[in-house]
Design a protein around this motif. Sequence first.
Motif, PDB file in Angstrom:
ATOM      1  N   SER A  45      48.262  -1.316  33.404  1.00 40.07           N
ATOM      2  CA  SER A  45      48.522  -1.736  32.033  1.00 40.07           C
ATOM      3  C   SER A  45      49.818  -2.528  31.948  1.00 40.07           C
ATOM      4  CB  SER A  45      48.616  -0.515  31.121  1.00 40.07           C
ATOM      5  OG  SER A  45      49.776   0.248  31.436  1.00 40.07           O
ATOM      6  N   VAL A  46      49.987  -3.226  30.815  1.00 42.48           N
ATOM      7  CA  VAL A  46      51.219  -3.975  30.580  1.00 42.48           C
ATOM      8  C   VAL A  46      52.417  -3.043  30.633  1.00 42.48           C
ATOM      9  CG1 VAL A  46      52.485  -5.352  28.896  1.00 42.48           C
ATOM     10  CG2 VAL A  46      50.042  -5.759  29.241  1.00 42.48           C
ATOM     11  N   ALA A  47      52.253  -1.842  30.078  1.00 40.73           N
ATOM     12  CA  ALA A  47      53.353  -0.886  30.055  1.00 40.73           C
ATOM     13  C   ALA A  47      53.766  -0.492  31.473  1.00 40.73           C
ATOM     14  CB  ALA A  47      52.954   0.359  29.264  1.00 40.73           C
ATOM     15  N   VAL A  48      52.785  -0.281  32.348  1.00 43.50           N
ATOM     16  CA  VAL A  48      53.081   0.094  33.732  1.00 43.50           C
ATOM     17  C   VAL A  48      53.766  -1.052  34.461  1.00 43.50           C
ATOM     18  CG1 VAL A  48      52.028   0.620  35.974  1.00 43.50           C
ATOM     19  CG2 VAL A  48      51.299   1.858  33.932  1.00 43.50           C
ATOM     20  N   VAL A  49      53.259  -2.266  34.252  1.00 46.48           N
ATOM     21  CA  VAL A  49      53.854  -3.441  34.905  1.00 46.48           C
ATOM     22  C   VAL A  49      55.313  -3.601  34.469  1.00 46.48           C
ATOM     23  CG1 VAL A  49      53.774  -5.962  35.075  1.00 46.48           C
ATOM     24  CG2 VAL A  49      51.660  -4.622  35.219  1.00 46.48           C
ATOM     25  N   ASN A  50      55.573  -3.454  33.171  1.00 46.95           N
ATOM     26  CA  ASN A  50      56.948  -3.566  32.672  1.00 46.95           C
ATOM     27  C   ASN A  50      57.828  -2.442  33.212  1.00 46.95           C
ATOM     28  OD1 ASN A  50      56.406  -5.871  31.201  1.00 46.95           O
ATOM     29  ND2 ASN A  50      55.924  -4.761  29.320  1.00 46.95           N
ATOM     30  N   ALA A  51      57.256  -1.252  33.331  1.00 51.04           N
ATOM     31  CA  ALA A  51      58.019  -0.115  33.853  1.00 51.04           C
ATOM     32  C   ALA A  51      58.399  -0.337  35.316  1.00 51.04           C
ATOM     33  CB  ALA A  51      57.208   1.170  33.705  1.00 51.04           C
ATOM     34  N   SER A 108      62.709 -14.354  36.530  1.00 49.49           N
ATOM     35  CA  SER A 108      61.714 -15.122  37.278  1.00 49.49           C
ATOM     36  C   SER A 108      60.815 -14.200  38.100  1.00 49.49           C
ATOM     37  CB  SER A 108      62.392 -16.151  38.189  1.00 49.49           C
ATOM     38  OG  SER A 108      63.322 -15.528  39.059  1.00 49.49           O
ATOM     39  N   GLU A 109      61.369 -13.115  38.632  1.00 51.54           N
ATOM     40  CA  GLU A 109      60.551 -12.157  39.388  1.00 51.54           C
ATOM     41  C   GLU A 109      59.597 -11.417  38.462  1.00 51.54           C
ATOM     42  OE1 GLU A 109      63.469 -10.922  43.106  1.00 51.54           O
ATOM     43  OE2 GLU A 109      63.805 -10.007  41.141  1.00 51.54           O
ATOM     44  N   ARG A 110      60.041 -11.129  37.228  1.00 51.33           N
ATOM     45  CA  ARG A 110      59.152 -10.486  36.264  1.00 51.33           C
ATOM     46  C   ARG A 110      57.972 -11.398  35.922  1.00 51.33           C
ATOM     47  NH1 ARG A 110      61.248  -6.201  32.976  1.00 51.33           N
ATOM     48  NH2 ARG A 110      63.254  -5.478  33.778  1.00 51.33           N
ATOM     49  N   ALA A 111      58.261 -12.694  35.754  1.00 47.84           N
ATOM     50  CA  ALA A 111      57.185 -13.646  35.449  1.00 47.84           C
ATOM     51  C   ALA A 111      56.188 -13.695  36.604  1.00 47.84           C
ATOM     52  CB  ALA A 111      57.772 -15.029  35.191  1.00 47.84           C
ATOM     53  N   TYR A 125      52.164 -12.691  36.676  1.00 45.68           N
ATOM     54  CA  TYR A 125      51.145 -13.616  37.191  1.00 45.68           C
ATOM     55  C   TYR A 125      50.283 -12.940  38.266  1.00 45.68           C
ATOM     56  CZ  TYR A 125      49.068 -17.572  39.635  1.00 45.68           C
ATOM     57  OH  TYR A 125      48.190 -18.425  40.231  1.00 45.68           O
ATOM     58  N   LEU A 126      50.919 -12.206  39.183  1.00 43.36           N
ATOM     59  CA  LEU A 126      50.172 -11.533  40.242  1.00 43.36           C
ATOM     60  C   LEU A 126      49.280 -10.442  39.679  1.00 43.36           C
ATOM     61  CD1 LEU A 126      52.878 -11.250  43.048  1.00 43.36           C
ATOM     62  CD2 LEU A 126      51.056 -12.940  42.816  1.00 43.36           C
TER      63      LEU A 126
END
Length: 280
Positions: A62-68, A78-81, A85-86
């Motif tokens: 989920s978006v929440a997991v990716v952000n966490a 830039s690494e977050r972007a 993408y990945l």
Amino acid sequence: MGTPLGDFIRSKRDSVQPGTLGLPDRGRRRSPGLRRTDLASRAGISVEYLTRIEQGRDRNPSVAVVNALADALSLSPSERAHLRYLTKISGGECIVHAPPAPPPRHVRDAVQQTLRLLEPGIAVVTNRLGDILAHTPAYESVTKGSGLLDGEAPNLTRYVFTDSRARTFFADWDDIADEQAFDLWLAPSAASSEWFTTQLAPLAGPELTRRLNRHVVPQRGILRVNHPAGHELRLLRETLELPADDQQLTILLPADDETAAAVEQLRHRRRHHSALRAIS
């Protein structure tokens, strides 16, 4: 089988030293970096779930997991972007069923006119595969003799990985190689990236494959060039995205007085060639 998302998370975890995140040093271990248990704890997920993501068994976090995970790894913007993408392509949203094909090489008239307005500056239009689509005469001046513009369809990525002259021309060859490999992930489409990488991999060998799997987000600092005429050039890079075309307009600016003088000298050598060059 792993995924680009899992490879990136594992690569970043291996590169993070616990002390930089305020975690205690737990002594020697077989693999470097952050323990899976520490990352899972910081991200608020189970170790089992993190393992599934890293191994490619869970392709839709989920978006929440990716952000966490991004927070837990202290990723840069830039690494977050790149992580987002990945996540998208690992989840299958970018699967392309049509046969891979090269991206178009056409440069719009408006972009050509913009290049003319930038003369006598150094500017080039490329895509993420490294195709050099158009450039100002000054760009040809600063690359003349390097072999970069040889042939009817010059490509920066192919040049970096397959032409031995590139290692001399680019003073920081490793950094440039990282940049070109990283940009293949951001190619005009998954299909075009696959088409190009399939062609390039047998020629480039492990130098390309290793960089693709590392997912190092490049810093893109000053470009240092050893011109065949004997000049050492230091160039600032300003890149303008052309999203409607999946292309980029990069302007190179002298970083010091010595470079400005050398560029002027190189430009005067070919003053009789004043026309913009487009490569179709």
